[in-house]
Enzyme design. Structure first.
Site, PDB file in Angstrom:
ATOM      1  N   SER A  77     -12.301   4.523  27.745  1.00  0.00           N
ATOM      2  CA  SER A  77     -12.218   3.204  27.115  1.00  0.00           C
ATOM      3  C   SER A  77     -12.837   2.170  28.039  1.00  0.00           C
ATOM      4  O   SER A  77     -12.374   1.959  29.157  1.00  0.00           O
ATOM      5  CB  SER A  77     -10.764   2.830  26.844  1.00  0.00           C
ATOM      6  OG  SER A  77     -10.704   1.422  26.618  1.00  0.00           O
ATOM      7  N   ASP A  79      -5.572  -0.117   5.845  1.00  0.00           N
ATOM      8  CA  ASP A  79      -6.412  -0.485   6.987  1.00  0.00           C
ATOM      9  C   ASP A  79      -7.576   0.489   7.168  1.00  0.00           C
ATOM     10  O   ASP A  79      -8.714   0.082   7.399  1.00  0.00           O
ATOM     11  CB  ASP A  79      -5.565  -0.527   8.259  1.00  0.00           C
ATOM     12  CG  ASP A  79      -4.369  -1.450   8.119  1.00  0.00           C
ATOM     13  OD1 ASP A  79      -4.367  -2.294   7.197  1.00  0.00           O
ATOM     14  OD2 ASP A  79      -3.416  -1.323   8.912  1.00  0.00           O
ATOM     15  N   ALA A 104      -2.616  -7.368  17.171  1.00  0.00           N
ATOM     16  CA  ALA A 104      -2.587  -8.698  16.566  1.00  0.00           C
ATOM     17  C   ALA A 104      -2.484  -8.614  15.046  1.00  0.00           C
ATOM     18  O   ALA A 104      -2.492  -9.629  14.368  1.00  0.00           O
ATOM     19  CB  ALA A 104      -3.844  -9.469  16.958  1.00  0.00           C
ATOM     20  N   ASP A 157       0.827  -1.233   0.000  1.00  0.00           N
ATOM     21  CA  ASP A 157       0.000   0.000   0.000  1.00  0.00           C
ATOM     22  C   ASP A 157       0.849   1.266   0.000  1.00  0.00           C
ATOM     23  O   ASP A 157       0.619   2.180  -0.788  1.00  0.00           O
ATOM     24  CB  ASP A 157      -1.061  -0.006   1.117  1.00  0.00           C
ATOM     25  CG  ASP A 157      -0.525  -0.065   2.540  1.00  0.00           C
ATOM     26  OD1 ASP A 157       0.694  -0.289   2.720  1.00  0.00           O
ATOM     27  OD2 ASP A 157      -1.332   0.100   3.481  1.00  0.00           O
ATOM     28  N   SER A 201      -6.327  -0.366  15.450  1.00  0.00           N
ATOM     29  CA  SER A 201      -6.092   1.086  15.432  1.00  0.00           C
ATOM     30  C   SER A 201      -6.884   1.755  14.308  1.00  0.00           C
ATOM     31  O   SER A 201      -7.480   2.815  14.515  1.00  0.00           O
ATOM     32  CB  SER A 201      -4.595   1.407  15.335  1.00  0.00           C
ATOM     33  OG  SER A 201      -3.984   0.643  14.344  1.00  0.00           O
ATOM     34  N   GLU A 242      -2.657   8.768  11.972  1.00  0.00           N
ATOM     35  CA  GLU A 242      -1.726   7.733  12.426  1.00  0.00           C
ATOM     36  C   GLU A 242      -0.281   8.085  12.054  1.00  0.00           C
ATOM     37  O   GLU A 242       0.638   7.884  12.840  1.00  0.00           O
ATOM     38  CB  GLU A 242      -2.129   6.369  11.852  1.00  0.00           C
ATOM     39  CG  GLU A 242      -1.335   5.266  12.485  1.00  0.00           C
ATOM     40  CD  GLU A 242      -2.076   3.955  12.668  1.00  0.00           C
ATOM     41  OE1 GLU A 242      -3.317   3.940  12.568  1.00  0.00           O
ATOM     42  OE2 GLU A 242      -1.397   2.945  12.901  1.00  0.00           O
TER      43      GLU A 242
HETATM   44  C1  GLA Z   1      -0.005  -2.492   8.425  1.00  0.00           C
HETATM   45  C2  GLA Z   1      -0.196  -1.084   7.868  1.00  0.00           C
HETATM   46  C3  GLA Z   1      -0.792  -1.130   6.470  1.00  0.00           C
HETATM   47  C4  GLA Z   1       0.008  -2.051   5.562  1.00  0.00           C
HETATM   48  C5  GLA Z   1       0.275  -3.394   6.242  1.00  0.00           C
HETATM   49  C6  GLA Z   1       1.215  -4.267   5.459  1.00  0.00           C
HETATM   50  O1  GLA Z   1      -1.236  -3.118   8.585  1.00  0.00           O
HETATM   51  O2  GLA Z   1      -1.044  -0.339   8.727  1.00  0.00           O
HETATM   52  O3  GLA Z   1      -0.874   0.161   5.939  1.00  0.00           O
HETATM   53  O4  GLA Z   1       1.196  -1.443   5.162  1.00  0.00           O
HETATM   54  O5  GLA Z   1       0.805  -3.243   7.538  1.00  0.00           O
HETATM   55  O6  GLA Z   1       0.621  -4.671   4.278  1.00  0.00           O
END
Ligand code: GLA
Length: 370
Positions: A66, A164, A115, A38, A120, A152
């Site tokens: 939380s 993500d 994990a 990405d 996040s 982030e």
């Molecule tokens: C984490 C990062 C993503 C991506 C993956 C690896 O999840 O947050 O942006 O780079 O690692 O594919």
């Protein structure tokens, strides 16, 4: 309302003695294929999972509760805690010129943390959607994803890519999402596991990882340097022939990225053609490339993938950044329990931590539910 959203509402009522004005929730994700592509402008194929983080929100002085940590955090200043994710999102929206007032929020979630399942991104996406609804900002989902990523990158301090946050905000139930991380175009790719008699078994190796503390930022820097060496803006633009110009570490890192982009596109074609076997082979190849060239696997992840292959899984690979976290196996439904049992036994023999197993279904992206 889902149970997790109800829990956020109850926590809000208990803590603040009032009803929340909005409630939003967002899922974690697994990535079927396309790892560490990405931030190189390439392709990824994640799907949302049926585990979510819910945010109940109302106007008020800045207080974040939380329900999972049983902890209240106040104010907008960064403090290195979980609260930096919602704070970062508010900061990112304000920085981009959106007018916010201060808010209080109660947060509840069941996405396993640290994990590699993007807890996040889930908290960021749910916060962003709640702020968008509360202040009637009308921000398109794609833009929300980039604002969350900026939170982030610049507030929390992890140089993650867009996958993500995008997956959490834009995935649909029953589908994976093919995302072109350069143009940010996305296409739904339906996956009907039931019809294929398959299940998606997730093995959480319980090797906890925080991206900031791993080699993630360093991998990203190496990729960016390799792109500069090749004279391209992003490794997405490099071809397999270009790789001959690189050597050593740069070669191995770039080779993973360039071949992984190709695998993602082939995997989508395989899924569309109903060729599960071809899809599975690409998953194994992706894992090997992450293990040997990108060097982000661990003995636990490798052990699970080997056991999956021996158990006859169609495909298996680590998912997410690596350095611990989870691996997935696409396996006939009636073989999944045996694979989980065999893994538990082997991990015990090898002195690894007790793994956890989940079977997720491709689920809905973020939603405002109140
Ligand atoms: C984490 C990062 C993503 C991506 C993956 C690896 O999840 O947050 O942006 O780079 O690692 O594919």
């Amino acid at each position: 309302m889902r149970e997790i959203e109800q829990r956020a509402v109850t926590a809000y009522r208990d803590r603040f003695g009032a009803e929340p004005e909005v409630v939003a929730s967002a899922p974690g994700r697994i990535n079927l294929i396309g790892e560490h592509t990405d931030y190189n402008g390439g392709f990824v194929l994640p799907c949302a999972i049926d585990r979510r983080i819910a945010v109940a929100m109302g106007k008020g002085s800045i207080e974040l509760y939380s329900d999972d940590f049983h902890e209240m955090r106040s104010g907008a200043a960064r403090d290195g805690s979980w609260a930096d994710y919602p704070r970062g999102v508010a900061w990112s929206l304000s920085e981009a010129g959106y007018r916010l007032e201060s808010v209080r929020a109660a947060i509840a979630g069941d996405v396993p943390r640290a994990a590699g399942l993007s807890s996040s991104a889930a908290i960021e996406a749910a916060t962003a959607l709640a702020l968008d609804a509360l202040f009637r900002l009308g921000i398109p989902r794609q833009r929300l994803a980039t604002l969350c990523q900026r939170a982030e990158n610049a507030f929390v301090g992890v140089s993650c890519g867009i996958m993500d946050q995008y997956a959490s905000l834009l995935c649909r139930a029953g589908s994976a999402l093919l995302i072109d991380c350069r143009s940010l175009d996305a296409e739904e790719v339906p996956i009907d596991l039931d019809r294929a008699g398959l299940s998606l078994l997730v093995c959480d190796t319980r090797v906890k990882r925080e991206l900031g503390a791993t080699g993630y930022n360093e991998r990203r820097a190496t990729c960016e340097q390799a792109a500069r060496d090749l004279g391209v803006a992003l490794l997405r633009d490099a071809t397999e022939a270009d790789l001959a110009k690189l050597t050593g570490l740069a070669l191995r890192r770039a080779r993973h990225v360039v071949t992984e982009d190709r695998r993602v596109l082939e995997a989508v074609e395989a899924l569309r053609a109903g060729d599960v076997a071809a899809f599975g082979k690409l998953m194994y190849a992706s894992h090997a490339s992450l293990r040997d060239d990108f060097e982000v696997s661990t003995p636990e992840l490798d052990t699970f993938v080997d056991l999956a292959a021996r158990a006859g899984a169609v495909g298996a690979r680590l998912t997410g950044a690596g350095f611990g976290g989870c691996a997935i196996a696409l396996i006939a439904r009636d073989l999944a329990t045996d694979l989980a049992d065999a893994t538990r036994a082997r991990f015990r023999e090898l002195g690894f931590a007790e793994p956890a197993f989940y079977e997720f279904r491709p689920s809905a992206g973020a939603e405002v539910v109140l």
